[in-house]
Design a protein around this motif. Structure first.
Motif, PDB file in Angstrom:
ATOM      1  N   ILE A 201      33.998  24.002  33.396  1.00  0.00           N
ATOM      2  CA  ILE A 201      34.750  25.263  33.360  1.00  0.00           C
ATOM      3  C   ILE A 201      34.283  26.196  34.479  1.00  0.00           C
ATOM      4  N   ALA A 202      32.959  26.285  34.689  1.00  0.00           N
ATOM      5  CA  ALA A 202      32.429  27.137  35.757  1.00  0.00           C
ATOM      6  C   ALA A 202      32.904  26.648  37.124  1.00  0.00           C
ATOM      7  N   LYS A 203      32.932  25.329  37.330  1.00  0.00           N
ATOM      8  CA  LYS A 203      33.391  24.768  38.603  1.00  0.00           C
ATOM      9  C   LYS A 203      34.871  25.083  38.833  1.00  0.00           C
ATOM     10  N   ILE A 204      35.677  24.957  37.782  1.00  0.00           N
ATOM     11  CA  ILE A 204      37.104  25.250  37.910  1.00  0.00           C
ATOM     12  C   ILE A 204      37.322  26.720  38.248  1.00  0.00           C
ATOM     13  N   ARG A 205      36.559  27.591  37.594  1.00  0.00           N
ATOM     14  CA  ARG A 205      36.698  29.030  37.889  1.00  0.00           C
ATOM     15  C   ARG A 205      36.277  29.343  39.326  1.00  0.00           C
ATOM     16  N   SER A 208      38.946  28.128  41.650  1.00  0.00           N
ATOM     17  CA  SER A 208      40.111  29.005  41.573  1.00  0.00           C
ATOM     18  C   SER A 208      39.876  30.306  42.339  1.00  0.00           C
ATOM     19  N   ALA A 209      38.676  30.885  42.195  1.00  0.00           N
ATOM     20  CA  ALA A 209      38.372  32.116  42.927  1.00  0.00           C
ATOM     21  C   ALA A 209      38.365  31.877  44.437  1.00  0.00           C
ATOM     22  N   GLN A 210      37.807  30.757  44.868  1.00  0.00           N
ATOM     23  CA  GLN A 210      37.791  30.437  46.294  1.00  0.00           C
ATOM     24  C   GLN A 210      39.208  30.219  46.826  1.00  0.00           C
ATOM     25  N   ARG A 211      40.043  29.566  46.029  1.00  0.00           N
ATOM     26  CA  ARG A 211      41.424  29.336  46.444  1.00  0.00           C
ATOM     27  C   ARG A 211      42.191  30.644  46.545  1.00  0.00           C
ATOM     28  N   ARG A 212      41.975  31.556  45.578  1.00  0.00           N
ATOM     29  CA  ARG A 212      42.642  32.861  45.659  1.00  0.00           C
ATOM     30  C   ARG A 212      42.165  33.654  46.867  1.00  0.00           C
TER      31      ARG A 212
END
Length: 322
Positions: A201-205, A208-212
């Motif tokens: 979950i931490a990796k996905i978040r 996602s933040a890096q992609r945004r």
């Protein structure tokens, strides 16, 4: 199935009350309590009765020899099987009600441990001589809500298909360490799985933040590029049309990229501007006041409609009448 467990506990309460009474100090009285409890058609759990001091007093060396086996008998009814009774010497004989009760309890244990339950294996474990006796016992267990099962006598081999078992057997104290070990191992595996899930979950978040962040940076760069291009296009329009009211760059600085399409349609960037002259409400063309029409009619009229072909005739703009 939980209701069956509650009913069995309620049925045992009267025997617990007798064991806690003052009359239970006699070993024979305690033995009678055990006999009645194991013969009752509604009692299937016995751990609470086993814990009573009057019942545990039967372990005393002072207990008569013919009564010492009653405590072991009660333990077999609590967590043992029919085979345990058959293999243990010096136990009191069983009545018909006790025999049927112990076979039903043994059927519960076998239903939880043996798959598939064939007629032959059950008849051997329960010391039954005919399939009809087994079918009668299984039917009684089904109607008493001890098990949920279906008899299949026509299969090869004939089987009893059990789908659920009521939680009516007590836990043997000697099995507690192994159960604790099993539960501890299961808890450790659950903790490891939870840690892996949290890490994922931490990796996905983070992804996602890096992609945004990348998308926002790309959008900002695109906005700056389009604004710069609009400003440059406006400056070029100023240099090519001195009589206009100002280039696009001087008027449209600060536009957002969403205004680009409207600007293109309004000013005609592609093709060097509009090929048609524009005028305002006072009758003036944008090129200057020399084309003012005093009539103010707002119409373009060809002069010399019958002129030679190939020659472009000038147009006269009729302004508004004043």
């Amino acid at each position: 199935m939980d209701q069956v467990h509650h009913r069995a506990l309620d049925a045992l309460q009267s025997f617990i009350a007798l064991a806690d009474s003052g009359s239970a100090s006699s070993p024979r009285y305690a033995a009678n309590i055990i006999t009645n409890a194991t013969s009752s058609p509604h009692t299937y759990v016995f751990a609470e009765l086993l814990e009573r001091p009057a019942i545990q007093a039967l372990r005393s060396p002072d207990t008569p020899a013919e009564l010492q086996g009653y405590l072991t008998l009660l333990e077999i009814f609590a967590w043992g099987t029919w085979q345990d009774y058959q293999n243990t010497p010096n136990l009191p004989p069983l009545s018909d009600e006790q025999t049927r009760k112990l076979r039903l309890l043994t059927l519960l244990s076998l239903s939880s441990t043996i798959k598939p339950l064939t007629y032959d294996s059950l008849m051997t474990a329960l010391s039954l001589s005919a399939p009809s006796e087994l079918e009668s016992l299984v039917t009684a267990a089904i109607y008493s809500s001890l098990i949920t099962a279906r008899l299949s006598p026509a299969t090869t081999p004939p089987t009893v298909n059990v789908t659920s078992v009521a939680p009516l057997r007590d836990v043997k104290p000697a099995s507690l360490p192994s159960m604790i070990s099993t539960l501890s191992a299961w808890e450790s595996r659950c903790g490891s799985v939870i840690s892996d899930i949290e890490a994922e979950i931490a990796k996905i978040r983070a992804d996602s933040a890096q992609r945004r962040s990348k998308e926002n940076a790309r959008a900002v760069a695109l906005d700056k590029t389009l604004e710069k291009w609009i400003a440059q296009s406006g400056e070029q329009g100023q240099g090519g049309s001195q009589g206009s009211q100002g280039g696009l760059g001087s008027k449209k600085m600060g536009w957002k990229p969403r205004d680009l399409g409207a600007a293109i349609r309004e000013r005609g960037f592609f093709g060097g501007g509009s090929n048609k002259r524009e005028f305002d409400d006072d009758g003036y063309f944008e090129e200057g006041p020399n084309d003012f029409d005093p009539h103010g009619s707002g119409m373009d009229i060809d002069e010399g409609a019958g002129a030679r072909s190939g020659t472009r005739h000038s147009k006269r703009f009729l302004g508004k009448k004043t």
